[in-house]
Write a protein that holds these residues in place. Structure first.
Motif, short mmCIF file in Angstrom:
data_model
loop_
_atom_site.label_atom_id
_atom_site.label_comp_id
_atom_site.label_asym_id
_atom_site.label_seq_id
_atom_site.Cartn_x
_atom_site.Cartn_y
_atom_site.Cartn_z
N HIS A 54 0.84 -1.19 0.00
CA HIS A 54 0.00 0.00 0.00
C HIS A 54 0.89 1.25 0.00
O HIS A 54 2.09 1.20 0.31
N THR A 483 -8.84 -5.04 -3.78
CA THR A 483 -9.91 -4.53 -4.63
C THR A 483 -10.75 -3.48 -3.90
O THR A 483 -10.91 -3.50 -2.69
N ASP A 484 -11.29 -2.56 -4.68
CA ASP A 484 -12.06 -1.46 -4.12
C ASP A 484 -13.32 -1.94 -3.41
O ASP A 484 -13.83 -1.29 -2.50
N GLN A 490 -8.04 0.44 1.86
CA GLN A 490 -8.01 1.89 1.72
C GLN A 490 -7.61 2.23 0.29
O GLN A 490 -6.85 1.50 -0.34
N TYR A 491 -8.12 3.35 -0.24
CA TYR A 491 -8.04 3.60 -1.68
C TYR A 491 -6.63 3.70 -2.23
O TYR A 491 -6.42 3.53 -3.43
N GLN A 493 -4.26 1.78 -2.52
CA GLN A 493 -3.75 0.42 -2.66
C GLN A 493 -3.64 0.06 -4.14
O GLN A 493 -4.63 0.06 -4.86
N GLU A 495 -3.27 -2.38 -7.46
CA GLU A 495 -3.92 -3.66 -7.74
C GLU A 495 -2.90 -4.80 -7.68
O GLU A 495 -1.69 -4.61 -7.88
N SER A 620 -3.45 -0.20 -12.09
CA SER A 620 -3.96 0.91 -11.28
C SER A 620 -3.07 1.09 -10.06
O SER A 620 -2.82 0.14 -9.32
N ARG A 622 -3.95 3.15 -7.66
CA ARG A 622 -4.93 3.33 -6.58
C ARG A 622 -6.18 2.55 -6.96
O ARG A 622 -6.33 2.10 -8.09
N THR A 623 -7.12 2.42 -6.01
CA THR A 623 -8.31 1.62 -6.30
C THR A 623 -9.30 2.36 -7.19
O THR A 623 -10.24 1.75 -7.70
N SER A 624 -9.12 3.68 -7.35
CA SER A 624 -10.06 4.43 -8.18
C SER A 624 -9.34 5.62 -8.83
O SER A 624 -8.24 5.99 -8.41
N ASN A 628 -4.88 7.57 -12.04
CA ASN A 628 -4.02 6.68 -11.26
C ASN A 628 -3.65 5.43 -12.03
O ASN A 628 -3.08 4.50 -11.47
#
Length: 645
Positions: A54, A483-484, A490-491, A493, A495, A620, A622-624, A628
């Motif tokens: 992370h 995964t999100d 926490q975002y 992170q 993949e 990715s 980040r998760t979103s 990113n």
């Protein structure tokens, strides 16, 4: 009532055998708790290095690596407590740098936490002690963040053990527990600044407990009587005053009893005062060990770093040279006061909307990761207050401590993070154990009386608890861990599919010696330059500029985390480019093994990269967020050559 059946008879036989063993073996509880602890350790160590690091893991791991490489350390609150940096640097020296190694200290501490149940054994039934150890070992929330290199599990474990040792000191009056509690409190404060919140929580829970003892000594029974037959103001006053007098009389009785059991109260008080002073000194020494600078201190972690050999006052210099000890204390205290002062400043942009958002993240993590624990904690608290179990002050005390944390932590944090729910789960373990053990005893009573329905209801209750815990552990801890959709993630992170590229980069960097191993590219500039998401600094003049020694200095370091940790741990040589022409020339002439670009960057020469023999995969960070997303280009011929070796 159902008669004994073919199903109940074997269960009754097992119950008799187990009951005989626990009665005859004085160490049965210890053996069970030890076995559960070994299970907890195994669950934490299995596949520990599998998940991609992370953002926070990469950031702190980098500075632990930096300390080991440079010999310089200085406390910075933004990295949280210094404990993990010191311990990780030792682990790296022993077993090398890896995700497994960086998480190992947290996994071990989290895995050993079930042993803390033994500290409360004088106040718990044997079944409750074992249940508490089991809940601490298999709780999915604690399991996930014991496999995560953050300091929340560390501070929760150390402060909870310190509290348990204070309880043991109260139970036995043996000074060794006071010293041990002092040392563990120091470890807690060295782990993370919110150890201070634990002390505040203990004081708050003590106040609530005192109010309960004085106003509602019989728990909910008094509350029910109050609601059905509301007393007058005079009766309320008489109850409060009478309760206070009873407590004062009880205190006087304890003092008189103490005096009769000891030759001289003054000597005893003097002895305990001496132990208290020594315990405070122990706290100070342990804290000094972790917080004191090493090497060149702050200049040793700034850019360009001052060599460690040029440091004047570090821990070992001050300890081994009495003439420098005063300077060591001054430097350390000034640094801690400065950093804690910044940490204690309230968030200037905290709004009611942010609190609601953080509160939602906290509740979601607690609900999905610790719903069974929280529900059982409520059951245990209710049973204690209703008098169905022997009333014990520890049960409401720790329930209060965990409950107020639900509302307090979202208020004090600047980000919404699921790991904060750890600070509710740990204190909830004791009242939850009371609830779980009570259900277990009800089942045993039903079994003894040939009550098949009662046994069935108990079995269903345990089946539901096991089902929820197992499902959460499998789907949130060991699978879907990045995964999100996982409420414990926490975002920030990356993949999981990035793992293969990281392994490849590590392998390539060990043998490649002709130029940079990795080139990071971002070409947009001017109005199109996204300074908030770009990986490369916009101006080449700034590429060798940095406040802290965050290598490589040409990248926007925090945007790219945890990649700097992987660059460092792989000993990868990293260069930057911010022009398509310059990148094209580099890939034609030098052909670096790996090129990293960003998907939203319109200047990436994708066709030229493919024509030069690069294959690409997109990931990715980040998760979103579409900005990113980044692409790793690997030169196919070089990879084939490496594979052939």
């Amino acid at each position: 009532m159902a008669s004994s059946s073919g199903v109940l008879s074997p269960l009754q036989d097992v119950r008799r055998r187990v009951g005989a063993w626990t009665r005859d073996d004085d160490h049965a509880t210890l053996k069970l708790v030890t076995g559960i602890t070994l299970l907890g350790l195994a669950l934490r160590l299995a596949f520990l290095g599998q998940r991609v690091a992370h953002f926070d893991e990469g950031r702190v791991a980098y500075w632990a690596w930096h300390y080991g490489e440079s010999g310089s350390f200085a406390y910075r609150y933004i990295i949280h407590g210094p404990f993990i940096q010191h311990v990780d640097s030792w682990v790296f020296a022993l077993v090398g740098t890896s995700d497994f190694a960086m998480r190992l200290p947290v996994a071990v501490v989290g895995g050993l936490l079930p042993l803390s149940a033994l500290l409360f054994r004088r106040h718990l039934r044997r079944s409750e002690t074992v249940a508490m150890a089991l809940l601490l070992a298999i709780n999915p929330l604690l399991l996930y963040y014991s496999r995560f290199m953050r300091s929340d599990v560390l501070v929760a474990a150390f402060m909870f053990v310190a509290f348990g040792l204070f309880v043991r000191f109260y139970d036995t009056r043996l000074p060794r527990y006071l010293y041990a509690a002092s040392a563990f409190m120091a470890l807690g404060f060295a782990s993370k600044e919110n150890a201070l919140v634990y002390v505040v929580t203990w004081l708050g829970a003590s106040g609530l407990l005192l109010a309960k003892v004085i106003v509602l000594p019989n728990g909910y029974r008094d509350a029910i009587l109050f609601s059905t037959d509301t007393p007058s103001s005079g009766e309320i006053r008489a109850r409060v005053v009478g309760g206070a007098k009873d407590r004062i009389d009880a205190g006087r009785g304890a003092i008189r009893s103490f005096r009769t059991r000891h030759d001289s109260a003054a000597k005893v008080v003097g002895a305990y005062a001496g132990h208290l002073v020594l315990a405070v000194l122990l706290f100070g020494f342990v804290s000094l060990f972790f917080y004191a600078p090493r090497g060149a201190g702050v200049p040793g972690i700034e850019h360009p770093p001052v060599p460690a050999s040029e440091g004047t006052v570090g821990f070992w210099e001050g300890i081994t040279n009495p003439a420098l000890f005063g300077d060591l204390l001054q430097v350390t205290v000034d640094r801690v006061a400065d950093q804690w002062g910044e940490w204690l400043q309230p968030a200037s942009e905290k709004t009611s909307d942010s609190y609601v958002s953080h509160f939602g993240v906290y509740l979601k993590a607690l609900g999905f990761g610790s719903a069974a624990l929280a529900l059982l904690a409520g059951v245990g608290y209710a049973l204690d207050r209703l008098g169905y179990t022997a009333p014990r002050h520890l049960v409401p005390f720790l329930f209060y401590a965990g409950f107020v944390s639900i509302f307090g932590y979202p208020l004090g944090t600047d980000i919404g993070a699921p790991w904060l729910a750890v600070h509710t789960a740990v204190p909830f373990a004791l009242p939850a154990a009371v609830g779980l053990a009570a259900i277990f005893r009800w089942g045993l009573d039903a079994l003894s009386s040939d009550d098949a329905e009662g046994v069935g209801i108990t079995a269903i209750a345990f089946f539901l608890v096991i089902l929820f815990v197992t499902n959460a552990a499998v789907t949130q801890v060991y699978t879907n861990a990045t995964t999100d959709g996982n409420p414990l993630v926490q975002y920030a992170q990356p993949e999981q599919s990035l793992r293969e590229e990281l392994t490849e980069m590590h392998r390539i960097s060990q043998t490649h010696d002709s130029g940079p191993d990795v080139v990071v590219y971002h070409g947009e500039s001017g109005d199109d330059y996204d300074g908030g998401n770009a990986y490369v600094k916009q101006s080449r003049d700034d590429w060798n500029e940095s406040w802290w020694n965050t290598q490589p200095t040409c990248i926007k370091w925090y945007n790219m985390l945890p990649m700097p940790w992987y660059f460092a741990s792989s000993d990868a040589q990293v260069a930057c480019e911010n022009g398509a022409t310059a990148l094209g020339t580099r890939i034609q002439q030098n052909q670096p093994p790996i090129v990293i670009t960003q998907e939203f960057d319109s200047t990436v020469p994708r066709d030229r990269l493919r024509a030069a023999g690069y294959e690409n995969e997109t990931y990715s960070m980040r998760t979103s967020g579409y900005k990113n997303v980044f692409t790793v280009w690997t030169h196919e011929e070089y990879v084939r050559n490496e594979t052939a070796r």
